[in-house]
Scaffold this motif. Structure first.
Motif, PDB file in Angstrom:
ATOM      1  N   ASP A  96      -2.947   1.793   2.506  1.00 61.26           N
ATOM      2  CA  ASP A  96      -1.780   1.722   1.578  1.00 61.26           C
ATOM      3  C   ASP A  96      -0.543   1.720   2.411  1.00 61.26           C
ATOM      4  N   TYR A  97      -0.306   2.523   3.694  1.00 62.76           N
ATOM      5  CA  TYR A  97       0.745   2.142   4.490  1.00 62.76           C
ATOM      6  C   TYR A  97       0.997   0.738   4.903  1.00 62.76           C
ATOM      7  N   ALA A  98      -0.175   0.125   5.258  1.00 63.00           N
ATOM      8  CA  ALA A  98      -0.232  -1.405   6.039  1.00 63.00           C
ATOM      9  C   ALA A  98       0.233  -2.219   5.044  1.00 63.00           C
ATOM     10  N   ILE A  99      -0.040  -1.886   3.747  1.00 68.62           N
ATOM     11  CA  ILE A  99       0.369  -2.869   2.578  1.00 68.62           C
ATOM     12  C   ILE A  99       2.179  -2.730   2.489  1.00 68.62           C
ATOM     13  N   LEU A 100       2.574  -1.757   2.439  1.00 73.96           N
ATOM     14  CA  LEU A 100       4.090  -1.320   2.373  1.00 73.96           C
ATOM     15  C   LEU A 100       4.650  -2.009   3.832  1.00 73.96           C
ATOM     16  N   TYR A 101       3.977  -2.002   4.917  1.00 76.69           N
ATOM     17  CA  TYR A 101       4.313  -2.598   6.020  1.00 76.69           C
ATOM     18  C   TYR A 101       4.314  -4.078   6.233  1.00 76.69           C
ATOM     19  N   ALA A 102       3.209  -4.564   5.261  1.00 74.19           N
ATOM     20  CA  ALA A 102       3.017  -6.237   5.545  1.00 74.19           C
ATOM     21  C   ALA A 102       4.298  -6.887   4.469  1.00 74.19           C
ATOM     22  N   THR A 103       4.646  -6.056   3.504  1.00 75.20           N
ATOM     23  CA  THR A 103       5.542  -6.466   2.482  1.00 75.20           C
ATOM     24  C   THR A 103       7.006  -6.191   2.908  1.00 75.20           C
ATOM     25  N   SER A 104       7.119  -5.437   3.960  1.00 75.88           N
ATOM     26  CA  SER A 104       8.529  -5.169   4.407  1.00 75.88           C
ATOM     27  C   SER A 104       9.086  -6.368   5.488  1.00 75.88           C
ATOM     28  N   GLU A 105      10.381  -6.523   5.255  1.00 73.24           N
ATOM     29  CA  GLU A 105      11.059  -7.689   6.241  1.00 73.24           C
ATOM     30  C   GLU A 105      10.723  -7.283   7.880  1.00 73.24           C
ATOM     31  N   THR A 106      10.964  -6.183   8.204  1.00 74.54           N
ATOM     32  CA  THR A 106      10.979  -5.984   9.603  1.00 74.54           C
ATOM     33  C   THR A 106       9.893  -5.204  10.286  1.00 74.54           C
ATOM     34  N   GLY A 107       8.846  -4.529   9.350  1.00 77.34           N
ATOM     35  CA  GLY A 107       7.758  -3.612   9.538  1.00 77.34           C
ATOM     36  C   GLY A 107       8.058  -2.262   9.256  1.00 77.34           C
ATOM     37  N   GLN A 108       9.583  -1.921   9.019  1.00 75.96           N
ATOM     38  CA  GLN A 108       9.988  -0.635   8.952  1.00 75.96           C
ATOM     39  C   GLN A 108       9.815  -0.346   7.468  1.00 75.96           C
TER      40      GLN A 108
END
Length: 136
Positions: A98-110
């Motif tokens: 779940d966190y990895a999906i949010l990470y992948a769709t973020s601009e910088t990884g934050q």
């Protein structure tokens, strides 16, 4: 040590030789916690197409031995994270994915803290800057 090619997109790189717990190397069946976490990540990923955009990769020893069941979350041009101290089970695997999906769709990884799944809070060990860059 041999360097082998891997997919260059968002990925969870799990240590497949990690300890089962802080004090136990293997479970009662002789399996390492890292190998169990890899299996749980792949099982949860296979059950939900939402997670198809993040590769689950594995390698021996991320050198975070004080923190059992560790993963490295990475993607090109994004800050990376090492997380650990997970139970090698489906709940932890789902939180990581779940966190990895949010990470992948973020601009910088934050990812904003308020969006973090509860299952990853308290598990962050380090963050690493993307190749050729620093974080301010």
């Amino acid at each position: 040590m041999k360097i082998v090619p891997a997919a260059d997109g968002p990925a969870i790189v799990a240590c497949n030789t990690c300890r089962y717990t802080a004090n136990t190397r293997d479970n009662q069946d002789g399996q390492r916690g890292g190998a169990q976490l890899v299996a749980a990540l792949r099982e949860v990923q296979a059950e939900d197409p939402t997670f198809a955009g993040v590769a689950v990769q594995e390698m021996p020893c991320l050198f975070a031995c004080a923190d059992f069941c560790t993963i490295h979350l990475r993607a090109p041009g994004k800050v990376g994270y090492v997380l650990g101290r997970f139970a090698p089970d489906a709940d932890a695997a789902r939180a990581i994915l779940d966190y990895a999906i949010l990470y992948a769709t973020s601009e910088t990884g934050q990812v904003p803290f308020k969006q973090w799944p509860a299952g990853v809070k308290g598990h962050f060990i380090t963050r690493t800057p993307p190749a050729g860059a620093l974080v301010e």
